[in-house]
Design a protein around this motif. Structure first.
Motif, PDB file in Angstrom:
ATOM      1  N   GLN A  51       0.911  -1.119  -0.171  1.00  0.00           N
ATOM      2  CA  GLN A  51      -0.028  -0.019  -0.062  1.00  0.00           C
ATOM      3  C   GLN A  51       0.998   1.285   0.107  1.00  0.00           C
ATOM      4  N   ASN A  52       2.190   1.081  -0.335  1.00  0.00           N
ATOM      5  CA  ASN A  52       3.051   2.265  -0.385  1.00  0.00           C
ATOM      6  C   ASN A  52       3.786   2.080  -1.640  1.00  0.00           C
ATOM      7  N   PRO A  53       3.735   3.435  -2.411  1.00  0.00           N
ATOM      8  CA  PRO A  53       4.799   3.311  -3.742  1.00  0.00           C
ATOM      9  C   PRO A  53       5.992   3.148  -3.500  1.00  0.00           C
ATOM     10  N   ARG A 100       6.507  -9.845  -5.493  1.00  0.00           N
ATOM     11  CA  ARG A 100       6.953  -8.974  -6.619  1.00  0.00           C
ATOM     12  C   ARG A 100       5.961  -8.580  -7.550  1.00  0.00           C
ATOM     13  N   PHE A 101       5.181  -9.741  -7.688  1.00  0.00           N
ATOM     14  CA  PHE A 101       3.886  -9.500  -8.826  1.00  0.00           C
ATOM     15  C   PHE A 101       2.732  -8.554  -7.997  1.00  0.00           C
ATOM     16  N   ARG A 102       2.596  -8.830  -6.766  1.00  0.00           N
ATOM     17  CA  ARG A 102       1.706  -7.852  -6.213  1.00  0.00           C
ATOM     18  C   ARG A 102       2.254  -6.452  -5.961  1.00  0.00           C
ATOM     19  N   VAL A 108       1.053  -0.494 -11.118  1.00  0.00           N
ATOM     20  CA  VAL A 108       0.310  -0.224 -12.170  1.00  0.00           C
ATOM     21  C   VAL A 108      -1.097   0.261 -12.145  1.00  0.00           C
ATOM     22  N   ASP A 109      -1.650  -0.341 -11.085  1.00  0.00           N
ATOM     23  CA  ASP A 109      -3.116  -0.268 -10.852  1.00  0.00           C
ATOM     24  C   ASP A 109      -3.488   0.959 -10.011  1.00  0.00           C
TER      25      ASP A 109
END
Length: 119
Positions: A51-53, A100-102, A108-109
């Protein structure tokens, strides 16, 4: 080998005798299931929410997209050996790939970033 009506019956080596079956049953009764010591860590990694960029970018950079150990060994322009990917030997490989995928999906999202630099 048995003989009946002038025919020979040969028992296969794959057929277990009653004694062998009893021995394996006794062994399986006393065998203790091995505890999975990494299960709490696996669950924690699987439940980690991004939840953190900054954290998402850090994870995407930290965990490589492909195994860094896989190599072709070249000598005088000819391939003499190949070192296969060793990452699958890591017991937490699936959890790291999922993390890593998440992280990339979050970038992206939620952030609308282009992730081609992480691939």
């Amino acid at each position: 080998m048995l003989r009946t009506n002038n025919r020979r019956i040969i028992f296969s080596a794959f057929v277990n005798s009653a004694e062998e079956i009893k021995k394996t049953e006794i062994k399986s009764q006393f065998a203790q299931p091995q505890p999975d010591l990494l299960q709490p860590l696996r669950q924690w990694l699987d439940s980690l929410e991004i939840q953190n960029p900054k954290l998402a970018k850090f994870i995407a950079k930290l965990i490589p997209a492909q195994c860094p150990f896989e190599r072709d060994i070249m000598l005088f322009g000819r391939k003499i050996a190949h070192i296969p990917p060793m990452c699958k030997l890591n017991p937490l490989y699936d959890q790291f790939v999922g993390l890593r995928f998440r992280a990339l999906c979050y970038l992206v999202d939620q952030c609308g970033e282009d992730i081609q630099s992480y691939c």
